[in-house]
Every structure is written in C-alpha cells, then in structure tokens.
Design a protein around this motif. Structure first.
Motif, PDB file in Angstrom:
ATOM      1  N   PRO A  40       0.807  -1.238   0.000  1.00 29.38           N
ATOM      2  CA  PRO A  40       0.000   0.000   0.000  1.00 29.38           C
ATOM      3  C   PRO A  40       0.834   1.279   0.000  1.00 29.38           C
ATOM      4  CG  PRO A  40      -0.185  -1.184   2.095  1.00 29.38           C
ATOM      5  CD  PRO A  40       0.516  -2.097   1.151  1.00 29.38           C
ATOM      6  N   MET A  41       2.109   1.175   0.326  1.00 33.35           N
ATOM      7  CA  MET A  41       2.998   2.336   0.319  1.00 33.35           C
ATOM      8  C   MET A  41       2.994   3.038  -1.032  1.00 33.35           C
ATOM      9  SD  MET A  41       4.859   3.741   2.595  1.00 33.35           S
ATOM     10  CE  MET A  41       5.725   2.675   3.749  1.00 33.35           C
ATOM     11  N   HIS A  42       2.634   2.305  -2.074  1.00 30.34           N
ATOM     12  CA  HIS A  42       2.731   2.854  -3.424  1.00 30.34           C
ATOM     13  C   HIS A  42       1.406   3.334  -4.005  1.00 30.34           C
ATOM     14  CE1 HIS A  42       6.768   1.383  -3.142  1.00 30.34           C
ATOM     15  NE2 HIS A  42       6.377   0.125  -3.050  1.00 30.34           N
ATOM     16  N   HIS A  43       0.285   3.130  -3.247  1.00 31.81           N
ATOM     17  CA  HIS A  43      -0.992   3.642  -3.784  1.00 31.81           C
ATOM     18  C   HIS A  43      -1.913   4.221  -2.720  1.00 31.81           C
ATOM     19  CE1 HIS A  43      -1.845  -0.719  -2.963  1.00 31.81           C
ATOM     20  NE2 HIS A  43      -2.852  -0.157  -2.336  1.00 31.81           N
ATOM     21  N   ASP A  44      -1.561   4.071  -1.435  1.00 30.13           N
ATOM     22  CA  ASP A  44      -2.466   4.491  -0.361  1.00 30.13           C
ATOM     23  C   ASP A  44      -1.799   5.627   0.432  1.00 30.13           C
ATOM     24  OD1 ASP A  44      -3.869   4.743   2.043  1.00 30.13           O
ATOM     25  OD2 ASP A  44      -4.289   2.592   2.200  1.00 30.13           O
ATOM     26  N   ASP A  45      -2.234   6.871   0.158  1.00 30.61           N
ATOM     27  CA  ASP A  45      -1.604   8.026   0.808  1.00 30.61           C
ATOM     28  C   ASP A  45      -1.717   7.984   2.333  1.00 30.61           C
ATOM     29  OD1 ASP A  45      -0.270   9.677  -1.049  1.00 30.61           O
ATOM     30  OD2 ASP A  45      -2.163  10.477  -1.807  1.00 30.61           O
ATOM     31  N   ASP A  46      -2.841   7.505   2.851  1.00 29.33           N
ATOM     32  CA  ASP A  46      -3.008   7.423   4.308  1.00 29.33           C
ATOM     33  C   ASP A  46      -1.950   6.500   4.913  1.00 29.33           C
ATOM     34  OD1 ASP A  46      -5.157   9.127   4.210  1.00 29.33           O
ATOM     35  OD2 ASP A  46      -6.657   7.510   4.162  1.00 29.33           O
ATOM     36  N   ALA A  48       0.961   5.722   3.575  1.00 33.81           N
ATOM     37  CA  ALA A  48       2.291   6.319   3.421  1.00 33.81           C
ATOM     38  C   ALA A  48       2.517   7.421   4.463  1.00 33.81           C
ATOM     39  CB  ALA A  48       2.456   6.880   2.009  1.00 33.81           C
ATOM     40  N   ARG A  49       1.495   8.245   4.717  1.00 30.88           N
ATOM     41  CA  ARG A  49       1.644   9.333   5.705  1.00 30.88           C
ATOM     42  C   ARG A  49       1.820   8.769   7.109  1.00 30.88           C
ATOM     43  NH1 ARG A  49      -2.944  11.853   3.152  1.00 30.88           N
ATOM     44  NH2 ARG A  49      -2.170  13.047   1.384  1.00 30.88           N
ATOM     45  N   ALA A  50       1.065   7.725   7.420  1.00 31.20           N
ATOM     46  CA  ALA A  50       1.185   7.115   8.753  1.00 31.20           C
ATOM     47  C   ALA A  50       2.588   6.571   8.966  1.00 31.20           C
ATOM     48  CB  ALA A  50       0.141   6.005   8.916  1.00 31.20           C
ATOM     49  N   VAL A  56       2.458   8.822  -1.223  1.00 33.11           N
ATOM     50  CA  VAL A  56       2.928   7.538  -1.745  1.00 33.11           C
ATOM     51  C   VAL A  56       4.173   7.785  -2.589  1.00 33.11           C
ATOM     52  CG1 VAL A  56       0.637   6.489  -1.808  1.00 33.11           C
ATOM     53  CG2 VAL A  56       1.472   7.725  -3.822  1.00 33.11           C
ATOM     54  N   PHE A  57       4.954   6.737  -2.806  1.00 38.06           N
ATOM     55  CA  PHE A  57       6.087   6.859  -3.722  1.00 38.06           C
ATOM     56  C   PHE A  57       6.165   5.617  -4.606  1.00 38.06           C
ATOM     57  CE2 PHE A  57       7.675   5.411   0.409  1.00 38.06           C
ATOM     58  CZ  PHE A  57       8.440   4.294   0.098  1.00 38.06           C
ATOM     59  N   GLY A  58       6.902   5.734  -5.693  1.00 35.42           N
ATOM     60  CA  GLY A  58       6.921   4.662  -6.698  1.00 35.42           C
ATOM     61  C   GLY A  58       7.701   3.446  -6.253  1.00 35.42           C
ATOM     62  N   HIS A  59       7.357   2.300  -6.814  1.00 32.50           N
ATOM     63  CA  HIS A  59       8.089   1.063  -6.571  1.00 32.50           C
ATOM     64  C   HIS A  59       9.512   1.235  -7.097  1.00 32.50           C
ATOM     65  CE1 HIS A  59       3.855   0.025  -7.269  1.00 32.50           C
ATOM     66  NE2 HIS A  59       4.029  -1.079  -6.596  1.00 32.50           N
ATOM     67  N   GLY A  60      10.500   0.798  -6.323  1.00 32.82           N
ATOM     68  CA  GLY A  60      11.859   0.769  -6.855  1.00 32.82           C
ATOM     69  C   GLY A  60      11.903  -0.008  -8.160  1.00 32.82           C
TER      70      GLY A  60
ATOM     71  N   PRO B 151      10.113   6.301   9.440  1.00 35.56           N
ATOM     72  CA  PRO B 151      10.541   7.703   9.461  1.00 35.56           C
ATOM     73  C   PRO B 151       9.725   8.554  10.426  1.00 35.56           C
ATOM     74  CG  PRO B 151      10.444   6.914   7.213  1.00 35.56           C
ATOM     75  CD  PRO B 151       9.908   5.812   8.086  1.00 35.56           C
ATOM     76  N   ALA B 152       8.412   8.318  10.536  1.00 35.68           N
ATOM     77  CA  ALA B 152       7.565   9.118  11.420  1.00 35.68           C
ATOM     78  C   ALA B 152       7.950   8.920  12.879  1.00 35.68           C
ATOM     79  CB  ALA B 152       6.106   8.736  11.221  1.00 35.68           C
ATOM     80  N   ALA B 153       8.229   7.678  13.238  1.00 39.40           N
ATOM     81  CA  ALA B 153       8.599   7.381  14.624  1.00 39.40           C
ATOM     82  C   ALA B 153       9.902   8.095  14.979  1.00 39.40           C
ATOM     83  CB  ALA B 153       8.759   5.877  14.809  1.00 39.40           C
ATOM     84  N   GLY B 154      10.835   8.119  14.013  1.00 43.19           N
ATOM     85  CA  GLY B 154      12.110   8.785  14.236  1.00 43.19           C
ATOM     86  C   GLY B 154      11.929  10.269  14.493  1.00 43.19           C
ATOM     87  N   ALA B 155      10.910  10.869  13.881  1.00 43.05           N
ATOM     88  CA  ALA B 155      10.674  12.303  14.017  1.00 43.05           C
ATOM     89  C   ALA B 155       9.804  12.605  15.234  1.00 43.05           C
ATOM     90  CB  ALA B 155      10.002  12.844  12.755  1.00 43.05           C
TER      91      ALA B 155
END
Lengths: 148, 160
Positions: A40-46, A48-50, A56-60, B151-155
């Motif tokens: 979900p890191m690549h399509h779910d902003d909630d 990614a923010r949590a 979100v960011f792109g798949h390597g 990263p959030a926990a670190g901040a």
C-alpha cells in the motif's frame, strides 16, 4: 593495435539517455498491477503518511523497469547479461525521470566481447537534479555502441 | 532480531507460466516499446517461441507464489518500515511467452546494519528460474531493507 587505442579512448566519453517524463500515481498503480506488488505504500496516501512519508512513492522496481527499457533499446534487448540496481532515493508523484548510461569498460567473459556501463536514473522535476537510482549493466558488445 | 538463522532457507518450487498478455501488460507499465514484447508475429519471425519478456519481467512471478508455500521464508516484514534496497538480474538468454519455469527462492543473506536512516535489517533473496531442459536462463536477486523505526517514529510524530 589502432582498434584497441580507439576503443580505450572512447570508453566513458559518450553518455546516452532517455527521458520518461513525469510519473504519476496512475503509473504506480499500473506497475502494481503488472508486477503484482500491492504494497500500500505505493498507492495508499493514508498508509504512506502514517509511515512518515509526505505521499505515496513509486516502486523501486518501476524505476528499475523503466531503466531496463532504456538499457535494452540502447545496448540490445537480447544482449543483456547482467543488470544491477541500487535505489538511492524515492520517486514521488510528479518526479521527472531521466535514465542515463555511460560505457565504463570493455571485457571478455566466456569468449564473449562484453561491455560494462554505469547507469543512473535522476529526477529533474526540482531545481536541482536528484539521483534516485544507481546501477550497472553488462552486455554483449553491439557493433556501433561507443566504438564497438 | 536480524533472523540470520533464515539464511539458506529455500522455498518450495512453483511453476511460473510466462503469458503473452502479462508480458505485454508489464512492457507497457515500464515503457518498453520494442515490438518483440508486444507482437507475437514479430517475435516468431525473429526466431522466438513467443513475445519476449522485458528484462525485469521476472519480478511478476512473485504474485503466483502459492499461498502458504513461501511466507517470506520465515522472515516477517512490517511494510510500513520496508524499503526496496536494490535488485540484480543475471541472464543467459531471454525468456519468452509460452515457457513454464520452475521458480525457487532462497534467503541468500540477512544482516543488521546502521545507515543514514538508522538501524536496519537487510534481507537478500535469490530466485532461480529453471526451464524445461533444466537450464537456468535467469537468476534474480532482490535486497529489501526493514528500518528499525519508520521515518515518522524517528521524528517523534504521533500517528496512532
């Protein structure tokens, strides 16, 4: 030995690149489906923010895949022997990706004339270019590539 | 816990059928425009058994891992702390649609390191793709990083 001198002189002099333009969330989602990676890191902003990211960011592997398309067009799809990538920074929605390659050396492996090239993918959306991936490729030498 | 004891663990092999539509879909997602990925006739005319897979296509095999057979090979990762570290592919020939490859993944390395983002566990998986003749046209390696702290926990950010 004129040939050898010519090859040595030309190694590393020439860079090749391809621009992929701006990448979007749609590109991330299309890659998720094609590659089967639904982190979900690549399509779910909630999500990614949590985890502490702004979006979100792109798949390597999306960046690696784009790079491999450039490399295959440049050196020959059927000539690739080894491709290695290291992800060094995130690709965000709106990043403008440019893949670049430069031949580093010529060598002979298992009776094959090969080349090794250094690779980067950079994001040029900001005021300063930002490298997001570094890599290298080993491929059969194709006539016409950097003096080969 | 770095889970070093997982090194050498190997998954149960599974079959990866290389399908024309999936090759085209993947090629489109990575902007691979070579007609050999997209047009079966062009690929057959060039002497291949089907459309040719893009260089990183093998990663799509992971979605066909039968449930319960791999399970991360004993390494559970928290996706909110995971970053892709890198990948490597070694080719002896291109893979084409119509092939049935036996896929086996083993844990090649597990280490705990300290880097720019703090402590992290670095896991390297190595996957072998074996064809019907017992040859290995492709070996793929992937490096996954699990940060000790998101990263959030670190901040010191409170995100519940």
């Amino acid at each position: 030995m004129t040939t050898v001198e010519r090859q040595v002189r030309r190694v590393g002099n020439e860079t090749h690149s391809r621009s992929f333009g701006k990448v979007s969330r749609t590109d991330f989602v299309r890659y998720a489906g094609a590659g089967g990676d639904f982190n979900p890191m690549h399509h779910d902003d909630d999500f990614a923010r949590a985890a502490g990211y702004p979006t979100v960011f792109g798949h390597g592997l999306l960046t690696a895949g784009l790079l491999s398309s450039f490399v295959a067009d440049w050196l020959g799809l059927l000539h690739l022997r080894r491709l290695k990538v290291r992800y060094v920074d995130q690709v965000w929605p709106g990043s403008e990706l440019v893949a670049t390659g430069r031949v580093r050396e010529f060598l002979e492996v298992a009776g094959e004339a090969r080349l090794v090239a250094d690779l980067t993918v950079a994001d040029r959306a900001g005021s300063e270019e930002r490298i997001v991936l570094r890599g290298e490729v080993e491929a059969l030498r194709k006539v016409g590539v950097d003096g080969g | 816990m770095a889970h070093e004891e997982a090194v050498g663990r190997e998954s149960v092999p599974f079959e990866f059928r290389v399908e024309t539509g999936k090759v085209r879909e993947f090629a489109r997602a990575v902007h691979a425009t070579n007609t050999l990925h997209h047009e079966e006739e062009a690929a057959l005319a060039a002497g291949y058994g089907g459309v040719v897979a893009p260089p990183t296509f093998s990663v799509s095999s992971q979605q066909w891992v039968p449930s319960g057979t791999e399970d991360g090979l004993g390494i559970e990762l928290d996706l909110s702390r995971v970053l892709a570290g890198g990948a490597e592919w070694e080719y002896s020939r291109p893979i084409t649609a119509g092939e049935r490859l036996q896929v086996t993944t083993r844990i090649a390395d597990v280490q705990h390191k300290t880097g720019r983002l703090g402590g992290m566990r670095v896991v390297v998986r190595e996957t072998h793709f074996v064809d019907e003749h017992g040859e290995t046209p492709l070996i793929a390696r992937s490096t996954v990083i699990e940060l000790d702290h998101a990263p959030a926990a670190g901040a010191g950010h409170d995100h519940g």
